[in-house]
Design a protein around this motif. Structure first.
Motif, PDB file in Angstrom:
ATOM      1  N   LEU A 478      16.402 -13.689 -19.810  1.00 58.96           N
ATOM      2  CA  LEU A 478      17.857 -13.387 -19.978  1.00 58.96           C
ATOM      3  C   LEU A 478      18.593 -14.302 -19.047  1.00 58.96           C
ATOM      4  CD1 LEU A 478      17.526  -9.518 -19.897  1.00 58.96           C
ATOM      5  CD2 LEU A 478      18.656 -10.699 -21.744  1.00 58.96           C
ATOM      6  N   LEU A 479      18.268 -14.601 -17.920  1.00 56.72           N
ATOM      7  CA  LEU A 479      18.935 -15.476 -16.874  1.00 56.72           C
ATOM      8  C   LEU A 479      18.998 -16.972 -17.436  1.00 56.72           C
ATOM      9  CD1 LEU A 479      17.931 -14.117 -13.604  1.00 56.72           C
ATOM     10  CD2 LEU A 479      20.014 -13.924 -14.616  1.00 56.72           C
ATOM     11  N   LEU A 480      17.726 -17.331 -18.113  1.00 55.46           N
ATOM     12  CA  LEU A 480      17.698 -18.645 -18.698  1.00 55.46           C
ATOM     13  C   LEU A 480      18.018 -18.787 -19.988  1.00 55.46           C
ATOM     14  CD1 LEU A 480      14.280 -19.471 -16.567  1.00 55.46           C
ATOM     15  CD2 LEU A 480      16.638 -20.240 -15.946  1.00 55.46           C
ATOM     16  N   ALA A 481      18.533 -17.793 -20.621  1.00 56.20           N
ATOM     17  CA  ALA A 481      18.788 -18.022 -22.002  1.00 56.20           C
ATOM     18  C   ALA A 481      19.966 -19.250 -22.291  1.00 56.20           C
ATOM     19  CB  ALA A 481      19.587 -16.759 -22.772  1.00 56.20           C
ATOM     20  N   SER A 482      19.600 -20.046 -23.224  1.00 56.91           N
ATOM     21  CA  SER A 482      20.351 -21.231 -23.271  1.00 56.91           C
ATOM     22  C   SER A 482      21.821 -21.090 -23.977  1.00 56.91           C
ATOM     23  CB  SER A 482      19.823 -22.150 -24.180  1.00 56.91           C
ATOM     24  OG  SER A 482      19.338 -21.711 -25.433  1.00 56.91           O
ATOM     25  N   THR A 483      22.167 -19.831 -24.514  1.00 59.02           N
ATOM     26  CA  THR A 483      23.426 -19.695 -24.942  1.00 59.02           C
ATOM     27  C   THR A 483      23.553 -18.152 -24.846  1.00 59.02           C
ATOM     28  OG1 THR A 483      22.410 -19.087 -27.429  1.00 59.02           O
ATOM     29  CG2 THR A 483      23.179 -21.353 -27.041  1.00 59.02           C
ATOM     30  N   GLN A 484      25.048 -17.711 -25.141  1.00 55.41           N
ATOM     31  CA  GLN A 484      25.156 -16.124 -25.151  1.00 55.41           C
ATOM     32  C   GLN A 484      24.763 -15.476 -26.198  1.00 55.41           C
ATOM     33  OE1 GLN A 484      26.706 -14.816 -22.494  1.00 55.41           O
ATOM     34  NE2 GLN A 484      26.494 -12.939 -23.643  1.00 55.41           N
ATOM     35  N   GLU A 485      24.543 -16.145 -27.425  1.00 53.21           N
ATOM     36  CA  GLU A 485      23.993 -15.511 -28.506  1.00 53.21           C
ATOM     37  C   GLU A 485      22.285 -15.269 -28.454  1.00 53.21           C
ATOM     38  OE1 GLU A 485      27.660 -17.353 -29.595  1.00 53.21           O
ATOM     39  OE2 GLU A 485      25.739 -18.342 -28.585  1.00 53.21           O
ATOM     40  N   GLU A 486      21.796 -16.032 -27.687  1.00 57.22           N
ATOM     41  CA  GLU A 486      20.382 -15.723 -27.560  1.00 57.22           C
ATOM     42  C   GLU A 486      20.461 -14.846 -26.250  1.00 57.22           C
ATOM     43  OE1 GLU A 486      16.632 -18.006 -25.398  1.00 57.22           O
ATOM     44  OE2 GLU A 486      18.241 -19.367 -25.683  1.00 57.22           O
ATOM     45  N   PHE A 487      21.040 -14.797 -25.432  1.00 51.68           N
ATOM     46  CA  PHE A 487      21.102 -13.564 -24.331  1.00 51.68           C
ATOM     47  C   PHE A 487      21.388 -12.263 -25.136  1.00 51.68           C
ATOM     48  CE2 PHE A 487      23.415 -10.761 -21.620  1.00 51.68           C
ATOM     49  CZ  PHE A 487      22.659 -10.728 -20.565  1.00 51.68           C
ATOM     50  N   ASP A 488      22.430 -12.290 -26.084  1.00 55.99           N
ATOM     51  CA  ASP A 488      22.610 -11.091 -26.477  1.00 55.99           C
ATOM     52  C   ASP A 488      21.463 -10.545 -27.374  1.00 55.99           C
ATOM     53  OD1 ASP A 488      25.167 -11.017 -25.624  1.00 55.99           O
ATOM     54  OD2 ASP A 488      26.075 -12.076 -27.280  1.00 55.99           O
ATOM     55  N   HIS A 489      20.925 -11.356 -28.218  1.00 55.56           N
ATOM     56  CA  HIS A 489      19.512 -10.996 -28.807  1.00 55.56           C
ATOM     57  C   HIS A 489      18.732 -10.359 -27.892  1.00 55.56           C
ATOM     58  CE1 HIS A 489      16.743 -10.948 -32.261  1.00 55.56           C
ATOM     59  NE2 HIS A 489      15.906 -11.633 -31.449  1.00 55.56           N
TER      60      HIS A 489
END
Length: 524
Positions: A478-489
């Protein structure tokens, strides 16, 4: 089969256990009943020896036993599981009260009932033991198998100045003031401060600044980015009388999303995801972190060193992350469970010596010695107050590591520390440490009614292990997700998997334990 495999594996590297060439039952070393007790500490970072400083020598003289500490050379849980499986437990064991091996050792009959040892060998135990703590830890069979350290009852919190949380938000003083002492309680203010600090101070003493520091990441997560952050955000433990799943709270998600954004911008250094405590201590000594959610006492030694080098380069506690409503923090101090518990193994060849060692360390004489050193050598009493000798004070403030090596006071040996008792002797903290304590005291709250431990091998224990492992895996993603979309997923997957793994069963058990604890603590 898993236990057997762990045991066979541990035999291959048993000689590597820190501080010990092997583990065996204690034997007498002289004809005068002087013995050496093997004491297992279930924390790989603990490395202070016994018998080389004034405190440990004085304890040995008073209690009549030497101590040989044994610590894990690798993963704590693997080491302890192997010792249990192979019936190789040392004489005394100290571990976290929440660790499943604690109850397992009791249920398996591997440890002595302290009350029975006291009755047979050492009635003094009953004079020095706290009855509330004994009652709390009394098992269904009527016996008590352990004694806690750092234990407080709810009424201790009613006395001003007695209890103080260890959790703080820290910033490096000179950098923080150089960027205008900004408000870091909002996601916007926090992010702006981190960017500003990194821009103006990319290097500190020739080494790259680490914008955000944290406790080490483990297979179960990271205290800074889960437990501590939840407490700073005042995420409730219960709602409408039922345990609440704090880890899916919207405020928690919002702040993790902000940290992710900073990570995308390069402000979450790779160091924080891989460093262990030893590496973190080195970087604190070097003053490389700008800010961190951290336990204040964990950096006391490094803090005193930094002060001796440059008083403006120390870390200070300031208001950090808050929820959108700006609620005060809920920073827990120790509850009635304490921090660790100590038990006596049935492998102990001299349980009479072990219970007497425990009783002495629990006594006023022992607690005073552990905290202050030897009276007349390291301190004196003046009008009921403690006054450190000038030599001891200077040594402690200027070279804490050498103070530990020579004196060994200040709870160097914390296994049975009684903070409540020691409060009356505490000398005034050095200002650089007192600042952090004073800040944390304002927000300290009793949360012992929410402490949870699951029965080893139970359905809830298995669910907890699965969900904790899930959290440990997902948090860095979660902390290293490259985009907000990736974080949300990832977040949606995280919440879904918690449900699939059985989080509702955990919450039900947490509610049951919470209700029981409230009754025992008279908090209804």
């Amino acid at each position: 089969m898993k236990r057997l495999f762990c045991f066979l594996m541990i035999l291959l590297w048993l000689p590597g256990l820190a501080g010990c060439a092997g583990i065996a039952p204690s034997v007498s070393v002289t004809e005068t009943e002087s013995v050496t007790l093997e004491w297992y500490i279930n924390f790989s970072w603990y490395n202070t020896p016994w018998g080389e400083n004034a405190v440990s020598k004085a304890v040995t003289e008073a209690a009549g036993s030497e101590i040989h500490f044994v610590t894990p050379g690798g993963t704590e849980s693997v080491t302890l599981d192997a010792l249990i499986a192979g019936d190789k437990l040392p004489d005394m064991i100290t571990l976290g009260w929440w660790e499943p091996q604690f109850q397992e050792m009791i249920d398996s009959g591997l440890v002595y009932a302290l009350n029975e040892l006291a009755d047979e060998y050492d009635p003094y135990f009953w004079e020095v033991a706290d009855m509330d703590r004994l009652q709390w830890y009394t098992q269904e069979d009527g016996n008590v198998y352990c004694y806690p350290n750092s234990s407080y009852s709810p009424r201790d919190y009613e006395e001003e100045g007695v209890v103080c949380s260890n959790q703080t938000f820290l910033v490096r003083k000179d950098i923080y003031e150089a960027i205008g002492s900004p408000d870091m309680t909002t996601t916007e203010g926090f992010a702006a401060a981190v960017r500003n600090a990194a821009e103006k101070f990319p290097m500190v003493d020739g080494k790259p600044l680490i914008p955000i520091g944290a406790h080490e990441f483990t297979e179960r997560g990271c205290d800074s980015f889960d437990k501590f952050l939840l407490n700073f955000l005042a995420v409730p433990y219960e709602k409408n009388g039922l345990a609440y799943d704090r880890y899916t709270d919207p405020e928690y998600r919002r702040w993790l999303s902000m940290f992710r954004q900073l990570g995308e911008e390069g402000y979450l250094a790779s160091d924080i995801f891989i460093d262990k405590r030893a590496q973190m201590e080195e970087k604190i000594i070097d003053g490389r972190y700008f800010c961190m959610l951290y336990q204040r006492t964990d950096l006391a030694e490094q803090q005193l060193y930094r002060y001796s080098q440059d008083p403006d380069s120390v870390y200070i506690a300031v208001d950090g992350p808050k929820n959108a409503a700006g609620d005060n923090y809920i920073l827990p101090g120790s509850g009635i469970n304490g921090w660790t518990v100590t038990l006596i193994s049935k492998n102990c060849a001299h349980p009479d010596k072990a219970i007497k060692m425990m009783s002495f360390l629990m006594s006023e004489e022992g607690q005073k010695l552990l905290l202050l050193g030897v009276e007349g050598v390291h301190y004196r009493m003046e009008d009921g107050s403690v006054v450190l000798t000038e030599e001891t004070r200077v040594l402690k403030e200027s070279d804490y590591a050498e103070y530990v090596r020579q004196v060994g006071g200040d709870d160097t040996y914390w296994m049975l520390q009684d903070n409540r008792m020691q409060a009356k002797w505490q000398p005034e903290l050095e200002p650089v440490l007192k600042q952090m304590q004073d800040w944390a005291r304002r927000y300290t709250v009793f949360t012992g009614q929410y402490d949870v431990a699951y029965s080893p091998g139970s359905e809830e224990d298995g669910i907890d292990r699965s969900i904790s492992t899930l959290h440990g895996k997902m948090l860095p993603q979660l902390l290293l997700a490259s985009t907000q979309e990736e974080f949300d997923h990832l977040w949606e997957d995280y919440v879904r998997l918690r449900e699939e793994y059985g989080v509702e069963a955990l919450l039900k058990e947490q509610t049951r334990q919470m209700e029981t604890a409230k009754k025992k603590l008279h908090l209804e």
